[in-house]
Design a protein around this motif. Structure first.
Motif, mmCIF file in Angstrom:
data_model
loop_
_atom_site.group_PDB
_atom_site.id
_atom_site.type_symbol
_atom_site.label_atom_id
_atom_site.label_comp_id
_atom_site.label_asym_id
_atom_site.label_seq_id
_atom_site.Cartn_x
_atom_site.Cartn_y
_atom_site.Cartn_z
ATOM 1 N N PHE A 193 0.813 -1.212 0.000
ATOM 2 C CA PHE A 193 0.000 0.000 0.000
ATOM 3 C C PHE A 193 0.854 1.273 0.000
ATOM 4 O O PHE A 193 0.314 2.380 -0.083
ATOM 5 C CB PHE A 193 -0.970 0.000 1.175
ATOM 6 C CG PHE A 193 -2.125 -0.940 0.972
ATOM 7 C CD1 PHE A 193 -3.024 -0.747 -0.069
ATOM 8 C CD2 PHE A 193 -2.314 -2.025 1.815
ATOM 9 C CE1 PHE A 193 -4.091 -1.608 -0.267
ATOM 10 C CE2 PHE A 193 -3.376 -2.901 1.631
ATOM 11 C CZ PHE A 193 -4.266 -2.698 0.580
ATOM 12 N N ARG A 248 0.462 3.109 -7.837
ATOM 13 C CA ARG A 248 -0.652 2.198 -8.115
ATOM 14 C C ARG A 248 -1.946 2.691 -7.488
ATOM 15 O O ARG A 248 -3.013 2.612 -8.097
ATOM 16 C CB ARG A 248 -0.334 0.798 -7.601
ATOM 17 C CG ARG A 248 -1.505 -0.169 -7.798
ATOM 18 C CD ARG A 248 -1.217 -1.536 -7.211
ATOM 19 N NE ARG A 248 -2.393 -2.392 -7.307
ATOM 20 C CZ ARG A 248 -2.616 -3.269 -8.268
ATOM 21 N NH1 ARG A 248 -1.743 -3.388 -9.253
ATOM 22 N NH2 ARG A 248 -3.705 -4.024 -8.254
ATOM 23 N N TRP A 249 -1.865 3.181 -6.262
ATOM 24 C CA TRP A 249 -3.077 3.469 -5.491
ATOM 25 C C TRP A 249 -3.547 4.908 -5.616
ATOM 26 O O TRP A 249 -4.732 5.179 -5.454
ATOM 27 C CB TRP A 249 -2.832 3.138 -4.012
ATOM 28 C CG TRP A 249 -2.411 1.729 -3.803
ATOM 29 C CD1 TRP A 249 -1.143 1.275 -3.546
ATOM 30 C CD2 TRP A 249 -3.231 0.562 -3.854
ATOM 31 N NE1 TRP A 249 -1.124 -0.089 -3.430
ATOM 32 C CE2 TRP A 249 -2.398 -0.561 -3.608
ATOM 33 C CE3 TRP A 249 -4.592 0.345 -4.081
ATOM 34 C CZ2 TRP A 249 -2.883 -1.862 -3.591
ATOM 35 C CZ3 TRP A 249 -5.081 -0.958 -4.060
ATOM 36 C CH2 TRP A 249 -4.232 -2.040 -3.822
ATOM 37 N N ARG A 279 -4.070 9.205 -0.944
ATOM 38 C CA ARG A 279 -4.680 8.606 0.249
ATOM 39 C C ARG A 279 -5.133 9.703 1.208
ATOM 40 O O ARG A 279 -4.764 10.864 1.060
ATOM 41 C CB ARG A 279 -3.720 7.655 0.962
ATOM 42 C CG ARG A 279 -2.506 8.337 1.557
ATOM 43 C CD ARG A 279 -1.694 7.432 2.472
ATOM 44 N NE ARG A 279 -2.142 7.508 3.855
ATOM 45 C CZ ARG A 279 -1.482 6.970 4.883
ATOM 46 N NH1 ARG A 279 -0.372 6.286 4.679
ATOM 47 N NH2 ARG A 279 -1.944 7.089 6.109
ATOM 48 N N GLN A 319 -7.739 -1.133 3.551
ATOM 49 C CA GLN A 319 -8.276 0.168 3.236
ATOM 50 C C GLN A 319 -9.592 0.354 3.979
ATOM 51 O O GLN A 319 -10.359 -0.592 4.102
ATOM 52 C CB GLN A 319 -8.546 0.287 1.743
ATOM 53 C CG GLN A 319 -7.330 0.120 0.828
ATOM 54 C CD GLN A 319 -7.736 0.269 -0.635
ATOM 55 O OE1 GLN A 319 -8.237 1.301 -1.103
ATOM 56 N NE2 GLN A 319 -7.519 -0.794 -1.359
ATOM 57 N N THR A 364 -7.609 5.103 3.138
ATOM 58 C CA THR A 364 -7.951 4.551 1.838
ATOM 59 C C THR A 364 -7.460 5.490 0.754
ATOM 60 O O THR A 364 -6.720 6.443 1.029
ATOM 61 C CB THR A 364 -9.470 4.283 1.740
ATOM 62 O OG1 THR A 364 -9.716 3.487 0.568
ATOM 63 C CG2 THR A 364 -10.284 5.565 1.693
ATOM 64 N N PHE A 365 -7.883 5.225 -0.473
ATOM 65 C CA PHE A 365 -7.384 5.945 -1.642
ATOM 66 C C PHE A 365 -8.561 6.372 -2.518
ATOM 67 O O PHE A 365 -9.637 5.774 -2.479
ATOM 68 C CB PHE A 365 -6.457 5.037 -2.468
ATOM 69 C CG PHE A 365 -5.332 4.449 -1.666
ATOM 70 C CD1 PHE A 365 -4.124 5.120 -1.548
ATOM 71 C CD2 PHE A 365 -5.484 3.235 -1.015
ATOM 72 C CE1 PHE A 365 -3.086 4.581 -0.790
ATOM 73 C CE2 PHE A 365 -4.450 2.691 -0.262
ATOM 74 C CZ PHE A 365 -3.248 3.369 -0.147
#
Length: 198
Positions: free
Chosen positions: A18, A23-24, A27, A122, A150-151
């Motif tokens: 994470f 990629r994410w 956040r 998440q 989370t994202f």
């Protein structure tokens, strides 16, 4: 707030994968990691059990797949796992820690545990799913919102929600729907420090 003497802290998916921000994306809750660390420390100091949950993704190329460095717990969690006997490790391939190995529900019931505090990553995915299922199974679930993150996420019809909006939606659904009590780290630590009501 009352925290039972054997309430379990579930630390969900705080893994290195994470940290791969490319990629994410963006956040929320930049202080969540410090809060998670403080809660693990507080739980350990009070003699209550800690459960560490790891997502072993079956998705090819996932940063959480076994054998890839991203599968490992983030350093501050791994360091704390090495203290006080490590705590229970549950591995899973789906969103709920209750569908993992070993059987979390069986372990909790065998220990006479009826209250859970849930933190991790998440917010709106595995942490929320675990909290919902805990509520369905009859546990008194404390969802420590500011000890999760989370994202941003894109859904159907091109809809996009930011991480803060997703976290608020999770909090409203869990609390308003009666699945869990949404709380903050400060009040949980305060209850632990007050002895938690036994």
């Amino acid at each position: 707030m009352e925290i039972t003497g054997n309430a379990a802290l579930l630390v969900v998916d705080v893994q290195k994968g994470f940290l791969e921000t490319e990629r994410w994306g963006a956040r929320n809750e930049p202080d969540a990691d410090a809060r998670i660390a403080a809660l693990i420390d507080g739980w350990r100091a009070s003699g209550r059990p800690v459960v560490f949950v790891r997502h072993d993704s079956a998705e090819p190329g996932s940063p959480l797949r076994p054998g890839y460095p991203g599968n490992d717990f983030q350093d501050y969690v791994e360091e704390r796992r090495g203290q006080g006997g490590g705590g229970l490790l549950v591995t899973k391939t789906v969103n709920s820690a209750f569908y993992g190995t070993p059987d979390l529900d069986g372990w909790l019931r065998a220990a006479g545990i009826g209250q859970l505090a849930v933190v991790g990553v998440q917010t709106n995915m595995c942490v929320e799913t675990t909290a919902r299922m805990g509520g369905n199974l009859g546990y008194d679930v404390l969802f420590v919102l500011d000890a999760t993150y989370t994202f941003d996420l894109v859904g159907p019809f091109g809809w996009r929600l930011g991480a803060d909006a997703l976290a608020r939606a999770t909090a409203v659904s869990l609390h308003g729907g009666g699945f869990a009590r949404v709380v903050r780290t400060e009040e949980v630590l305060g209850a632990l420090g007050a002895g938690g009501g036994g």
